[in-house]
Scaffold this motif. Structure first.
Motif, mmCIF file in Angstrom:
data_model
loop_
_atom_site.group_PDB
_atom_site.id
_atom_site.type_symbol
_atom_site.label_atom_id
_atom_site.label_comp_id
_atom_site.label_asym_id
_atom_site.label_seq_id
_atom_site.Cartn_x
_atom_site.Cartn_y
_atom_site.Cartn_z
ATOM 1 N N THR A 116 94.411 -46.823 32.531
ATOM 2 C CA THR A 116 92.852 -45.955 33.259
ATOM 3 C C THR A 116 93.535 -45.124 35.305
ATOM 4 O OG1 THR A 116 92.194 -47.899 33.217
ATOM 5 C CG2 THR A 116 91.285 -47.224 35.646
ATOM 6 N N HIS A 117 94.452 -45.646 35.328
ATOM 7 C CA HIS A 117 95.370 -44.713 36.881
ATOM 8 C C HIS A 117 95.851 -43.767 35.276
ATOM 9 C CE1 HIS A 117 95.879 -47.217 39.630
ATOM 10 N NE2 HIS A 117 96.091 -48.747 39.441
ATOM 11 N N CYS A 118 96.185 -43.047 34.660
ATOM 12 C CA CYS A 118 96.664 -42.035 33.756
ATOM 13 C C CYS A 118 95.217 -41.958 34.050
ATOM 14 C CB CYS A 118 97.123 -42.678 32.195
ATOM 15 S SG CYS A 118 98.660 -41.488 32.219
ATOM 16 N N LEU A 119 94.676 -42.386 33.396
ATOM 17 C CA LEU A 119 92.985 -40.684 33.229
ATOM 18 C C LEU A 119 92.677 -40.930 34.379
ATOM 19 C CD1 LEU A 119 91.561 -42.819 30.485
ATOM 20 C CD2 LEU A 119 92.645 -41.233 30.326
ATOM 21 N N ARG A 120 92.972 -41.141 35.683
ATOM 22 C CA ARG A 120 92.026 -40.440 36.706
ATOM 23 C C ARG A 120 93.292 -39.625 37.511
ATOM 24 N NH1 ARG A 120 91.107 -46.517 39.569
ATOM 25 N NH2 ARG A 120 89.143 -47.289 38.546
ATOM 26 N N GLY A 121 94.318 -39.312 37.226
ATOM 27 C CA GLY A 121 95.363 -38.830 37.718
ATOM 28 C C GLY A 121 96.485 -39.375 38.541
ATOM 29 N N ASN A 122 96.491 -40.697 38.439
ATOM 30 C CA ASN A 122 97.676 -41.261 39.761
ATOM 31 C C ASN A 122 98.842 -41.674 38.968
ATOM 32 O OD1 ASN A 122 98.599 -43.756 41.062
ATOM 33 N ND2 ASN A 122 97.491 -44.574 41.371
ATOM 34 N N VAL A 123 99.963 -40.737 38.573
ATOM 35 C CA VAL A 123 100.851 -40.735 38.279
ATOM 36 C C VAL A 123 101.471 -42.091 38.367
ATOM 37 C CG1 VAL A 123 103.342 -39.805 37.209
ATOM 38 C CG2 VAL A 123 100.979 -38.703 37.276
ATOM 39 N N ARG A 124 101.612 -42.140 40.411
ATOM 40 C CA ARG A 124 102.246 -43.073 40.150
ATOM 41 C C ARG A 124 101.864 -45.178 39.442
ATOM 42 N NH1 ARG A 124 104.613 -43.149 46.582
ATOM 43 N NH2 ARG A 124 106.455 -43.424 46.011
ATOM 44 N N GLY A 125 100.594 -44.555 40.077
ATOM 45 C CA GLY A 125 100.708 -46.314 39.525
ATOM 46 C C GLY A 125 99.947 -46.733 38.236
ATOM 47 N N ALA A 126 99.945 -45.497 36.997
ATOM 48 C CA ALA A 126 100.097 -45.297 35.421
ATOM 49 C C ALA A 126 101.517 -46.114 34.865
ATOM 50 C CB ALA A 126 99.920 -44.297 35.918
ATOM 51 N N GLN A 127 102.504 -45.401 36.063
ATOM 52 C CA GLN A 127 103.899 -45.394 35.791
ATOM 53 C C GLN A 127 104.590 -47.104 36.266
ATOM 54 O OE1 GLN A 127 106.020 -41.823 37.611
ATOM 55 N NE2 GLN A 127 106.864 -41.665 35.510
ATOM 56 N N ALA A 128 103.580 -47.330 37.305
ATOM 57 C CA ALA A 128 104.594 -48.543 37.321
ATOM 58 C C ALA A 128 103.249 -50.162 37.105
ATOM 59 C CB ALA A 128 103.516 -49.040 38.872
ATOM 60 N N LEU A 129 101.944 -49.331 36.055
ATOM 61 C CA LEU A 129 101.218 -51.344 35.843
ATOM 62 C C LEU A 129 102.076 -50.226 34.104
ATOM 63 C CD1 LEU A 129 99.554 -52.292 36.791
ATOM 64 C CD2 LEU A 129 99.227 -51.344 37.870
ATOM 65 N N LEU A 130 101.924 -49.320 33.569
ATOM 66 C CA LEU A 130 102.628 -49.015 32.251
ATOM 67 C C LEU A 130 103.895 -50.082 32.351
ATOM 68 C CD1 LEU A 130 101.207 -45.693 31.525
ATOM 69 C CD2 LEU A 130 100.211 -48.175 30.453
ATOM 70 N N THR A 131 104.640 -49.555 33.041
ATOM 71 C CA THR A 131 106.084 -50.648 33.010
ATOM 72 C C THR A 131 105.765 -52.015 33.080
ATOM 73 O OG1 THR A 131 106.889 -48.536 34.246
ATOM 74 C CG2 THR A 131 108.228 -50.826 34.283
#
Length: 160
Positions: A96-111
């Motif tokens: 979700t964060h990825c598709l919203r363009g929130n790179v930092r949040g995406a990386q944190a949650l994906l990790t």
């Protein structure tokens, strides 16, 4: 009721629930706007139903809504399976964060999701492709400093 803000959205039991409509990525829209129908919360689904519904939502580009389905499973699962469902829910939030363009949040949650899922046995319970999901999350997280990939596909929860 004391301590409650006036006008706060509540469910039938009095718990705070945001009733604002949401878009396909779960972002709140103004009241009165037509939004995307949300998955009902608190449903007791079988693991098969949960995975099928979540995959449909992921494939439709609605990972926030898939997260809500997976979160129900996490909350209702027996203790030995909670980490699996938590990892899957985190994976959907990272997407979700990825598709919203929130790179930092995406990386944190994906990790976080990859770390949790990597602790699961392979093959995963209920046919979950644990190894494939860990690889998907780690590869996507590593690619994000260059921007969200334009060819981003949904994670595949179970091999088809």
């Amino acid at each position: 009721m004391t301590g409650q803000r006036p006008g706060r959205d509540r469910d039938e039991e009095g718990r705070a629930r945001n009733a604002r409509p949401r878009d396909g990525l779960g972002r709140p829209l103004p009241y009165g706007t037509a939004g995307v129908e949300r998955a009902p919360e608190g449903l007791h689904r079988t693991p098969e139903q949960t995975l099928a519904e979540a995959q449909e939502l992921l494939d439709a580009g609605m990972p926030f809504h898939a997260h809500e389905v997976l979160e129900d499973a996490w909350k209702l699962a027996p203790e030995p399976e909670r980490a699996l469902w938590r990892g899957l829910a985190q994976l959907a939030v990272g997407h979700t964060h990825c598709l919203r363009g929130n790179v930092r949040g995406a990386q944190a949650l994906l990790t976080r999701a990859a770390d949790v899922l990597a602790e699961q046995p392979a093959p995963g319970p209920h046919g979950v492709d644990v190894a494939g999901l860990v690889a998907w999350a780690r590869e996507l997280s590593a690619a994000l400093p260059g921007g969200v990939p334009t060819d981003l596909s949904a994670p595949v929860l179970r091999r088809r």
